[in-house]
Design a protein around this motif. Structure first.
Motif, mmCIF file in Angstrom:
data_model
loop_
_atom_site.group_PDB
_atom_site.id
_atom_site.type_symbol
_atom_site.label_atom_id
_atom_site.label_comp_id
_atom_site.label_asym_id
_atom_site.label_seq_id
_atom_site.Cartn_x
_atom_site.Cartn_y
_atom_site.Cartn_z
ATOM 1 N N TYR A 1 21.537 -7.087 -36.352
ATOM 2 C CA TYR A 1 22.012 -6.574 -35.068
ATOM 3 C C TYR A 1 20.956 -6.735 -33.977
ATOM 4 C CZ TYR A 1 23.817 -3.397 -31.521
ATOM 5 O OH TYR A 1 24.262 -2.868 -30.334
ATOM 6 N N TYR A 2 19.726 -6.311 -34.259
ATOM 7 C CA TYR A 2 18.694 -6.347 -33.225
ATOM 8 C C TYR A 2 18.180 -7.762 -32.982
ATOM 9 C CZ TYR A 2 18.589 -1.311 -32.753
ATOM 10 O OH TYR A 2 18.938 -0.019 -32.485
ATOM 11 N N GLY A 3 18.261 -8.632 -33.994
ATOM 12 C CA GLY A 3 17.927 -10.026 -33.759
ATOM 13 C C GLY A 3 18.903 -10.651 -32.782
ATOM 14 N N MET A 4 20.189 -10.394 -33.005
ATOM 15 C CA MET A 4 21.220 -10.880 -32.094
ATOM 16 C C MET A 4 21.042 -10.271 -30.706
ATOM 17 S SD MET A 4 24.139 -9.366 -30.646
ATOM 18 C CE MET A 4 24.607 -8.115 -31.819
ATOM 19 N N ARG A 5 20.802 -8.955 -30.653
ATOM 20 C CA ARG A 5 20.726 -8.263 -29.365
ATOM 21 C C ARG A 5 19.518 -8.701 -28.534
ATOM 22 N NH1 ARG A 5 20.366 -1.799 -28.085
ATOM 23 N NH2 ARG A 5 18.171 -2.175 -28.549
ATOM 24 N N ALA A 6 18.436 -9.099 -29.211
ATOM 25 C CA ALA A 6 17.212 -9.483 -28.497
ATOM 26 C C ALA A 6 17.411 -10.710 -27.620
ATOM 27 C CB ALA A 6 16.090 -9.733 -29.496
ATOM 28 N N ILE A 7 18.367 -11.582 -27.993
ATOM 29 C CA ILE A 7 18.568 -12.808 -27.226
ATOM 30 C C ILE A 7 19.933 -12.851 -26.532
ATOM 31 C CG2 ILE A 7 16.997 -14.125 -28.688
ATOM 32 C CD1 ILE A 7 19.412 -15.336 -30.106
ATOM 33 N N LEU A 8 20.798 -11.876 -26.809
ATOM 34 C CA LEU A 8 22.174 -11.946 -26.312
ATOM 35 C C LEU A 8 22.252 -11.854 -24.795
ATOM 36 C CD1 LEU A 8 25.166 -12.154 -26.979
ATOM 37 C CD2 LEU A 8 25.232 -9.656 -27.219
ATOM 38 N N VAL A 9 21.509 -10.932 -24.178
ATOM 39 C CA VAL A 9 21.604 -10.778 -22.731
ATOM 40 C C VAL A 9 21.090 -12.031 -22.033
ATOM 41 C CG1 VAL A 9 19.328 -9.674 -22.399
ATOM 42 C CG2 VAL A 9 21.205 -9.191 -20.799
ATOM 43 N N PHE A 10 20.063 -12.678 -22.593
ATOM 44 C CA PHE A 10 19.571 -13.930 -22.016
ATOM 45 C C PHE A 10 20.604 -15.048 -22.200
ATOM 46 C CE2 PHE A 10 15.470 -11.935 -23.656
ATOM 47 C CZ PHE A 10 15.240 -11.252 -22.463
ATOM 48 N N TYR A 11 21.257 -15.057 -23.361
ATOM 49 C CA TYR A 11 22.308 -16.048 -23.631
ATOM 50 C C TYR A 11 23.428 -15.932 -22.601
ATOM 51 C CZ TYR A 11 26.233 -18.283 -26.140
ATOM 52 O OH TYR A 11 27.308 -19.049 -26.491
ATOM 53 N N MET A 12 23.730 -14.712 -22.188
ATOM 54 C CA MET A 12 24.817 -14.520 -21.241
ATOM 55 C C MET A 12 24.451 -14.992 -19.839
ATOM 56 S SD MET A 12 26.866 -11.016 -22.212
ATOM 57 C CE MET A 12 25.513 -9.917 -22.591
ATOM 58 N N TYR A 13 23.204 -14.697 -19.363
ATOM 59 C CA TYR A 13 22.923 -15.044 -17.965
ATOM 60 C C TYR A 13 22.071 -16.291 -17.773
ATOM 61 C CZ TYR A 13 18.316 -12.553 -17.868
ATOM 62 O OH TYR A 13 17.026 -12.137 -18.066
ATOM 63 N N TYR A 14 21.530 -16.877 -18.842
ATOM 64 C CA TYR A 14 20.842 -18.164 -18.676
ATOM 65 C C TYR A 14 21.864 -19.234 -18.292
ATOM 66 C CZ TYR A 14 16.211 -16.900 -20.531
ATOM 67 O OH TYR A 14 14.958 -16.364 -20.720
ATOM 68 N N GLU A 15 21.396 -20.247 -17.535
ATOM 69 C CA GLU A 15 22.281 -21.327 -17.122
ATOM 70 C C GLU A 15 22.731 -22.155 -18.328
ATOM 71 O OE1 GLU A 15 23.509 -21.715 -14.159
ATOM 72 O OE2 GLU A 15 22.344 -20.044 -13.340
ATOM 73 N N VAL A 16 23.866 -22.835 -18.170
ATOM 74 C CA VAL A 16 24.397 -23.672 -19.242
ATOM 75 C C VAL A 16 23.383 -24.739 -19.633
ATOM 76 C CG1 VAL A 16 26.229 -25.301 -19.880
ATOM 77 C CG2 VAL A 16 26.781 -23.252 -18.521
ATOM 78 N N SER A 17 22.633 -25.237 -18.652
ATOM 79 C CA SER A 17 21.618 -26.256 -18.932
ATOM 80 C C SER A 17 20.488 -25.731 -19.812
ATOM 81 C CB SER A 17 21.034 -26.789 -17.616
ATOM 82 O OG SER A 17 20.435 -25.724 -16.882
ATOM 83 N N GLU A 18 20.337 -24.405 -19.853
ATOM 84 C CA GLU A 18 19.318 -23.775 -20.697
ATOM 85 C C GLU A 18 19.905 -23.271 -22.012
ATOM 86 O OE1 GLU A 18 16.268 -21.632 -17.719
ATOM 87 O OE2 GLU A 18 18.351 -20.997 -17.393
ATOM 88 N N GLY A 19 21.158 -23.588 -22.290
ATOM 89 C CA GLY A 19 21.813 -23.163 -23.529
ATOM 90 C C GLY A 19 22.591 -21.878 -23.413
ATOM 91 N N GLY A 20 22.670 -21.308 -22.204
ATOM 92 C CA GLY A 20 23.366 -20.041 -22.018
ATOM 93 C C GLY A 20 24.786 -20.214 -21.519
ATOM 94 N N LEU A 21 25.400 -19.106 -21.099
ATOM 95 C CA LEU A 21 26.782 -19.126 -20.612
ATOM 96 C C LEU A 21 26.869 -19.131 -19.089
ATOM 97 C CD1 LEU A 21 28.417 -16.567 -23.091
ATOM 98 C CD2 LEU A 21 28.638 -19.059 -23.122
ATOM 99 N N GLY A 22 25.751 -18.844 -18.411
ATOM 100 C CA GLY A 22 25.724 -18.919 -16.958
ATOM 101 C C GLY A 22 26.419 -17.778 -16.243
ATOM 102 N N LEU A 23 26.523 -16.604 -16.865
ATOM 103 C CA LEU A 23 27.160 -15.462 -16.218
ATOM 104 C C LEU A 23 26.234 -14.846 -15.176
ATOM 105 C CD1 LEU A 23 28.726 -13.633 -19.307
ATOM 106 C CD2 LEU A 23 29.873 -15.189 -17.727
ATOM 107 N N ASP A 24 26.811 -14.130 -14.214
ATOM 108 C CA ASP A 24 26.021 -13.384 -13.243
ATOM 109 C C ASP A 24 25.152 -12.351 -13.970
ATOM 110 O OD1 ASP A 24 25.666 -12.327 -10.309
ATOM 111 O OD2 ASP A 24 26.197 -10.569 -11.517
#
Length: 497
Positions: free
Chosen positions: A39-62
């Motif tokens: 759970y905490y492994g996933m959570r440690a990177i999840l918020v970055f995954y959501m707001y990082y740009e698609v070019s950085e491997g994320g979803l590009g959310l506000d």
């Protein structure tokens, strides 16, 4: 199944074998270790995954939307414990609930490890919400089953159990964060799935020999008539919600912001309803009603504490990513690594607190006093983090040591409140609502994160001094009120210490 006497359950568990604690603590320690690793492994990177740009491997959310979704996600994870506790109390017992929950969590991480869109993100979240709701409150309830009400090892046992939780939480952001950095987000999520699989293996292989009857019984099973009524109600509610969403979503009347607001409302409404139901139930005795009254201010204090502590994964995670100087003595720090600070300090200090409570003996502070210390430290931790902005302004990068100090102080509060709260919940719970009361304890976290989903919208680097100052100040005032009320609360606890 006929209700089993609590002492019969205690007698069925081997009472020596894991640091002087019941042998079953080994099984639950390592099951929860691997579940928290995932759970905490996933959570440690999840918020970055959501707001990082698609070019950085994320979803590009506000960014603000991502922070609110993260808080809502946490709220739903803990809200689902109500359903998990009810299913354990009424249908299949806590042991099966733990196993089924682990399976759902593993599947959720697998879905998240598949490159996809926001749809995959929400499917994964739904699976993990269901799984954590089944596993988390029930594994803690099994810990309580292994001790008699007069066993003075209980608080120390919960502290050891809590250390296992945080050992997994400490290791996972370091490993998963590094895997994400080297190979991408989805490999990090895959590693979280593997962690949950290992936890399931440990639980299945050791539960029969170590846990005895703990978790194997259904405390308050449904009658045949209740089963029919429950199926009917669930079917009607499910169909009704599906039809309502099918109408509101195309019209634009049900949006992400609407959902975030609803979660905040439910976060407060659900525990309120639960307190009323348990208090008015004919299965609740007079003594148990008094203990429920005592539990209410403890619950409110817990909401205040978690409202601050859980912002370590949202506001402070973003703070680490955007406001902190990550070049430190020649090393480049990953913002995900800061998520390991909280569990690291708990690992180091949990044995100290466990030793302290045993050492103090009759001089040990009461449960309400420990809670008051908990929210006092939480408030101070937010006052500390406002200082760098006050001295350097909102544009300058700040030393990572400020974050380290803030996490350290809030851990002092967490060890005063959280393991004590787990133990107090098992003591104060009405017999007919044992697992559900543990779910109620986790609802304090859900309520806090539901509130946080609204609070994080107000945070900006420009107003962070005001943001941290107001929230920290409210916590300190509430702690002083609780210190004053502690003797009265203790009376309502009816002999529980």
């Amino acid at each position: 199944m006929e209700r089993i006497d609590k002492q019969t359950i205690v007698d069925s568990v081997p009472q020596k074998g894991f640091f002087g604690q019941p042998k079953g603590l080994f099984t639950l320690f390592f099951t929860e270790f691997w579940e928290r690793f995932s759970y905490y492994g996933m959570r440690a990177i999840l918020v970055f995954y959501m707001y990082y740009e698609v070019s950085e491997g994320g979803l590009g959310l506000d960014r603000n939307v991502a922070l609110s979704i993260m808080s809502v996600y946490g709220a739903l994870v803990y809200m689902s414990g109500v359903i998990g506790g009810w299913l354990a109390d009424r249908i299949f017992g806590t042991s099966r609930a733990v196993f089924y929950g682990g399976v759902f969590i593993m599947l959720g991480h697998i879905v998240l490890s598949i490159p996809g869109s926001v749809v995959f993100l929400f499917i994964s979240m739904a699976l993990i919400v269901i799984g954590t709701g089944l596993l988390k409150p029930n594994v803690s309830s099994i810990v309580g089953d292994m001790y008699s009400e007069t066993d003075r090892r209980r608080d120390a046992g919960f502290s050891i159990f809590y250390m296992g939780i945080n050992l997994g939480a400490f290791i996972s952001p370091l490993i998963v964060g590094q895997v994400q950095k080297d190979y991408g987000f989805h490999w990090g999520f895959a590693l979280a799935a593997i962690g949950m699989f290992v936890g399931l293996v440990v639980f299945v292989l050791t539960r029969k020999t170590n846990l005895g009857l703990a978790g194997s019984y259904v405390p308050n099973p449904l009658t045949p008539d209740e089963k029919k009524k429950t199926i009917k109600i669930v079917s009607i509610v499910t169909i009704g919600i599906a039809v309502l969403l099918a109408i509101l979503i195309p019209l634009g009347w049900f949006t992400i912001n609407t959902f975030i607001s609803l979660v905040g409302v439910f976060g407060i409404a659900i525990p309120t309803i639960y307190f009323i139901i348990m208090y008015r139930s004919p299965k609740t005795t007079e003594v148990e009603r008094s203990r429920i009254i005592a539990y209410i201010p403890l619950f409110i204090a817990s909401v205040m504490f978690w409202a601050i502590q859980e912002q370590g994964a949202t506001i402070l995670a973003s703070y680490a990513d955007t406001r902190t100087d990550l070049e430190f003595f020649g090393f480049t720090l990953s913002p995900a690594w800061f998520q390991s600070l909280n569990p690291l300090f708990i690992i180091l200090l949990a044995p100290v607190f466990a030793w302290l409570w045993v050492r103090l003996g009759d001089r040990e502070p009461s449960i309400p006093t420990k809670f008051a210390f908990g929210i006092l430290f939480a408030g101070i931790s937010f006052l500390v983090i406002l200082l760098p902005a006050y001295f350097s302004g909102p544009d300058a990068l700040v030393s990572p040591l400020w974050l380290v100090l803030s996490y350290f102080i809030v851990v002092l509060g967490e060890l005063s409140l959280s393991p004590v709260g787990l133990s107090a919940t098992t003591k104060l719970a009405p017999a007919a609502f044992s697992a559900q009361t543990m779910s109620l304890w986790f609802l304090s976290n859900a309520a806090a994160q539901g509130i946080n989903a609204q609070l994080v919208k107000f945070y900006t680097p420009e107003n962070e001094t005001l943001y941290f100052g107001i929230i920290g100040g409210v916590a300190i005032v509430l702690s002083l009120i609780l210190f004053a009320l502690a003797p009265k609360i203790k009376v309502y606890m009816r002999g529980i210490h």
